[in-house]
Scaffold this active site. Structure first.
Site, PDB file in Angstrom:
ATOM      1  N   CYS A  13      22.776 -33.144 -11.564  1.00 10.34           N
ATOM      2  CA  CYS A  13      22.122 -32.984 -10.252  1.00 10.34           C
ATOM      3  C   CYS A  13      20.715 -32.396 -10.348  1.00 10.34           C
ATOM      4  O   CYS A  13      19.876 -32.691  -9.502  1.00 10.34           O
ATOM      5  CB  CYS A  13      22.991 -32.160  -9.311  1.00 10.34           C
ATOM      6  SG  CYS A  13      24.442 -33.073  -8.747  1.00 10.34           S
ATOM      7  N   HIS A  23      21.234 -36.805  -0.759  1.00 16.42           N
ATOM      8  CA  HIS A  23      21.262 -36.371  -2.152  1.00 16.42           C
ATOM      9  C   HIS A  23      21.237 -37.573  -3.104  1.00 16.42           C
ATOM     10  O   HIS A  23      22.222 -37.842  -3.791  1.00 16.42           O
ATOM     11  CB  HIS A  23      22.513 -35.499  -2.368  1.00 16.42           C
ATOM     12  CG  HIS A  23      22.638 -34.880  -3.719  1.00 16.42           C
ATOM     13  ND1 HIS A  23      21.568 -34.719  -4.595  1.00 16.42           N
ATOM     14  CD2 HIS A  23      23.717 -34.361  -4.363  1.00 16.42           C
ATOM     15  CE1 HIS A  23      22.004 -34.141  -5.704  1.00 16.42           C
ATOM     16  NE2 HIS A  23      23.296 -33.923  -5.602  1.00 16.42           N
TER      17      HIS A  23
END
Lengths: 391, 140
Positions: free
Chosen positions: A89, A336
């Site tokens: 991430c 995201h």
């Protein structure tokens, strides 16, 4: 004394969302053009002499060969030095960190950092979150992304009395901020009742405690701080950065009330920048789930451990609060698209520090902004970048 | 043709004894002879002190619940067929924690700190995985 050897002179992104009509290369080109167009004194794309591409999982959009050699052609820079950075991430924020080191070392003069991710072209069981978060390869299976965070919420509630309403307050705040951000995937308000009534995903997290799966791309342009004035009268400098790892498997976590990678990365970034949480005017932090923002604000030192649930509930992290967190809408509302996420957060920090954030502009007092991602299996890696207007 | 499934562990040379024991309804962990600390998952060296004097040890199977989440959605086969199930981190009596599943418990009755004991689920003829269940009488 802040590090300040590198300046961000351009930044931009494409509106995030379910971009079924845009391919990977088109998204990359859109973000690059946005960054080039943002440079105050104009920018010749041929000046870029190195690019770092953040894409977390290039195999998911159907063209398995994606890598450092794909993006240059898509953006008209065939021949440029280009490397793909994958670090879960934090891929985008780590590509930024690496780009800063490339400029600061003197090896490269003008560096493009670009994050691109296709999340929605595959079904969810084939998608990145299901396949990427499979648990330990030997001992535990089936840990989808919410399973990696929900047990932290359970334990945080047990130890500190954190409530479902405190979690919901994070979703309410970030969705509100998303209504003010034209680049956000979700641009609707939600109420505490909406969040509490949403379908359960992994108790205590429901659907509105989870960020969506989003397509997107973002880009920033870095130059040596000494050259910044050639490109802009309002440069933003890189004050410091830090990264750290932690146990990737849940059974080896020290506890379930914090993410040690964040604490370590933040400590390194604060030391390099010569500032602490008190000097920050805003922060973009990793809110993949509502509980994650609560862990983040504690681990980044914005409040004492155990008190993070109160910040959103009492408005301290609202755009007009003591320390605004995720004015862009965060991952929960803006979305995201993993490789792009960190670069887009940095773009938001850049806009905020340049007072270009329009309806979601925060008050500037000290001239520092923080950007943070944490992720990978069991939140085993974190990156923190600190930007400043102070030379 | 069987459908692709994602619940089967990858059994390697290093960890085969653990899985063979699980098939016999025994839970094997490792303990370091140099520093005395038990660890899981089994490693070729002690994660506390790096000693290579690590030996297999049969755990009692007694544990307490450290944290948990009832999973209502999981699109990864075959987990989707099992929802809702309770994903759990348990603390073994010997010290190490395990990520596992809590079975034979109503999600509403699950409490941090509750007493558990190991149980086993046969996934295939070759693979059995340890799971945990509440000790009789421990559910409020």
């Amino acid at each position: 004394m802040a590090w300040n050897r590198v300046a961000v002179v351009g930044a931009g992104l494409i509106p995030f969302g379910e971009l079924f009509d845009q391919g990977y290369e088109q998204m990359a080109a859109g973000a690059f053009r946005a960054a080039v167009g943002s440079v105050d004194h104009g920018f010749d794309p041929a000046l870029v002499d190195a690019a770092f591409v953040a894409t977390q999982r290039g195999t998911l959009w159907g063209q398995e060969g994606i890598g450092g050699n794909t993006v240059p052609t898509a953006i008209g820079l065939a021949g440029v030095a280009c490397t793909r950075i994958e670090n879960a991430c934090p891929s985008g924020s780590d590509a930024f960190r690496v780009g800063c080191m490339a400029v600061a070392s003197g090896v490269h003069d003008v560096v493009l950092v670009i994050g691109v991710e296709k999340m929605r072209d595959k079904s969810s069981e084939e998608g990145l979150l299901a396949r990427a978060a499979g648990g330990h390869p030997v001992y535990t299976r089936g840990e989808s992304a919410p399973v990696l965070f929900a047990p932290f919420a359970t334990r945080h509630m047990h130890e500190f009395g954190t409530t479902r309403e405190m979690l919901a307050a994070v979703a309410v705040k970030n969705h509100h901020n998303g209504t003010l951000d034209p680049y956000a995937h979700f641009r609707n308000e939600v109420t505490v009742d909406d969040v509490l009534a949403a379908p359960p995903v992994c108790h205590p997290l429901g659907l509105l405690d989870c960020c969506p799966q989003t397509d997107g791309a973002a880009a920033v342009l870095l130059v040596s701080a000494d050259r910044a004035q050639d490109f802009t009268d309002r440069p933003v400098y890189v004050a410091g950065f830090g990264t750290a790892t932690d146990h990737p498997y849940l059974h080896e976590k020290a506890d379930f009330v914090g993410l040690p990678a964040t604490t370590l990365a933040a400590g390194r970034a604060y030391e390099m920048a010569g500032v602490g949480p008190a000097e920050l005017d805003m922060a973009e932090v990793h809110d993949c789930f509502t509980i994650t923002e609560i862990l983040d604000v504690e681990d980044l030192g914005f409040c004492d451990k155990g008190k993070g649930g109160v910040l959103a509930l009492e408005g301290e992290t609202a755009i007009d609060g003591r320390l605004p967190v995720n004015p862009s809408g965060g991952l929960l509302a803006k979305g995201h698209p993993i490789g792009a996420t960190g670069v887009a957060q940095l773009t938001e920090c850049w806009w905020q520090l340049r007072e270009q954030a329009e309806d979601r502009q925060v008050a500037l007092r000290h001239g520092f902004a923080l950007q943070h991602n944490v992720g990978g299996r069991g939140s085993g890696v974190a990156v923190v970048n600190v930007l400043t207007t102070n030379r | 043709m069987t459908a692709t499934r994602f619940d089967l562990p990858v059994i390697e040379e290093e960890t085969r004894p653990h899985w063979e024991a699980a098939r016999d309804r025994r839970l094997l962990i490792r303990r370091c002879r140099a520093c005395g600390v038990a660890h899981f998952y089994p490693r070729p060296f002690c994660p506390e002190c790096w000693s290579e004097e690590v030996v297999w040890e049969e755990a009692t199977g007694r544990a307490t619940l450290y944290t948990h989440s009832t999973v209502h959605r999981n699109d990864l086969p075959p987990f989707g067929e099992r929802v809702p199930y309770v994903a759990a981190v348990v603390e073994l009596e010997e010290g190490p924690r395990m990520m596992t599943e809590l079975v034979a418990a109503e999600p509403a009755d699950v409490r941090i700190g509750m007493a558990l004991e190991v149980d086993y689920r046969d996934l295939t003829d070759e693979v059995t995985v340890p799971v945990f269940r509440p000790v009789a009488g421990s559910v409020a």
